[in-house]
Enzyme design. Structure first.
Site, PDB file in Angstrom:
ATOM      1  N   HIS A  23      16.245  34.754 -33.553  1.00 23.98           N
ATOM      2  CA  HIS A  23      16.895  35.640 -32.040  1.00 23.98           C
ATOM      3  C   HIS A  23      18.118  34.571 -31.646  1.00 23.98           C
ATOM      4  O   HIS A  23      19.039  35.238 -32.016  1.00 23.98           O
ATOM      5  CB  HIS A  23      16.062  35.407 -31.374  1.00 23.98           C
ATOM      6  CG  HIS A  23      16.247  35.850 -30.019  1.00 23.98           C
ATOM      7  ND1 HIS A  23      16.162  36.818 -29.768  1.00 23.98           N
ATOM      8  CD2 HIS A  23      17.581  35.676 -29.099  1.00 23.98           C
ATOM      9  CE1 HIS A  23      16.533  37.489 -28.554  1.00 23.98           C
ATOM     10  NE2 HIS A  23      17.761  36.626 -28.505  1.00 23.98           N
ATOM     11  N   GLU A  24      17.706  32.655 -31.959  1.00 20.49           N
ATOM     12  CA  GLU A  24      18.944  31.974 -31.324  1.00 20.49           C
ATOM     13  C   GLU A  24      19.919  32.500 -32.369  1.00 20.49           C
ATOM     14  O   GLU A  24      21.254  32.677 -32.257  1.00 20.49           O
ATOM     15  CB  GLU A  24      19.200  31.199 -31.441  1.00 20.49           C
ATOM     16  CG  GLU A  24      17.470  30.691 -29.665  1.00 20.49           C
ATOM     17  CD  GLU A  24      18.220  31.631 -28.409  1.00 20.49           C
ATOM     18  OE1 GLU A  24      19.862  31.850 -28.428  1.00 20.49           O
ATOM     19  OE2 GLU A  24      17.812  32.159 -27.830  1.00 20.49           O
ATOM     20  N   HIS A  27      22.580  35.050 -32.332  1.00 18.61           N
ATOM     21  CA  HIS A  27      23.402  35.312 -31.462  1.00 18.61           C
ATOM     22  C   HIS A  27      24.433  34.008 -31.692  1.00 18.61           C
ATOM     23  O   HIS A  27      25.909  34.913 -32.315  1.00 18.61           O
ATOM     24  CB  HIS A  27      23.239  34.424 -30.149  1.00 18.61           C
ATOM     25  CG  HIS A  27      22.091  35.544 -29.204  1.00 18.61           C
ATOM     26  ND1 HIS A  27      22.643  36.755 -28.836  1.00 18.61           N
ATOM     27  CD2 HIS A  27      21.287  34.757 -28.629  1.00 18.61           C
ATOM     28  CE1 HIS A  27      21.349  36.973 -28.593  1.00 18.61           C
ATOM     29  NE2 HIS A  27      20.215  35.891 -28.086  1.00 18.61           N
TER      30      HIS A  27
END
Length: 215
Positions: A23-24, A27
């Protein structure tokens, strides 16, 4: 606490850490592609979980919740990816894209797991692998739906900010109370039940795909 519960708890924690790291990374990778090198300069454009892990939010707190709930509940977060929207070519559009990249990555994981386990299940049967697939899918459905909530520091708040034209200063003030607003919504309103229904809906779609492929 039985050994089976401990194994399940540790398994859930590892899946959570891996999913949160993707998820990170999503980003960070998206921000770099859109012109912001900040995450790259801080070593965050990587699938290695270590740079993304917050010792308290990614390990200690979720482990505490998992142990004392028998593996049925957790609360967690990873280190936020640093982003400088001033580096974006189209700041509003690109900030929304970077924000949505995280939840999109969790949806991609859920669908990828559904496809891979579905294909494997055609040859081996789903009896032994379905529980693990369901675990991965549900955790990623949770991360996806939860992060879409339009309250800081969650990803959906950036979309809300741009949709209503909130100024940077107003957003900063809003962010100071975001955590308390979120807890209040979850504990004092029916919002938690609606959120859980959304998570189950996404999870059910992915599981349906897996069973459909497995035949």
């Amino acid at each position: 606490m039985s050994d089976i519960n401990i194994v399940y708890v540790l398994e859930t924690l590892l899946i959570l850490m891996a999913s949160a790291s993707v998820h990170e990374w999503a980003h960070a990778w998206t921000a770099e592609k859109l012109g912001d090198p900040t995450a790259r300069s801080m070593g965050r454009v990587t699938l290695n979980p270590i740079p993304h892990i917050d010792p308290i939010g990614t390990i200690i707190l979720p482990l505490f919740f998992l142990l004392f709930s028998g593996g049925s509940a957790f609360f967690a977060w990873a280190k936020p990816v640093p982003v400088n929207p001033r580096n974006f070519r189209k700041p509003v559009r690109d900030d929304i894209l970077v924000s949505m990249a995280g939840p999109a990555s969790n949806l991609a994981i859920a669908l990828l797991v559904a496809v891979v386990f579905g294909i494997v299940g055609r040859f081996t049967g789903l009896e032994t692998i379905a529980p693990l697939a369901g675990q991965i899918i549900l955790i990623n459905a949770l991360l996806m739906v939860f992060n879409l909530i339009p309250i800081p520091p969650l990803d959906g708040s950036h979309v809300l900010r741009h949709l209503i034209g909130m100024s940077e200063m107003a957003f900063i003030r809003f962010s100071q109370y975001g955590f308390f607003i979120l807890i209040g919504l979850l504990l004092l309103t029916p919002f938690g039940e609606l959120l859980w229904r959304g998570i189950l809906f996404v999870g059910s779609l992915a599981l349906g795909l897996m069973y459909g492929i497995a035949g």
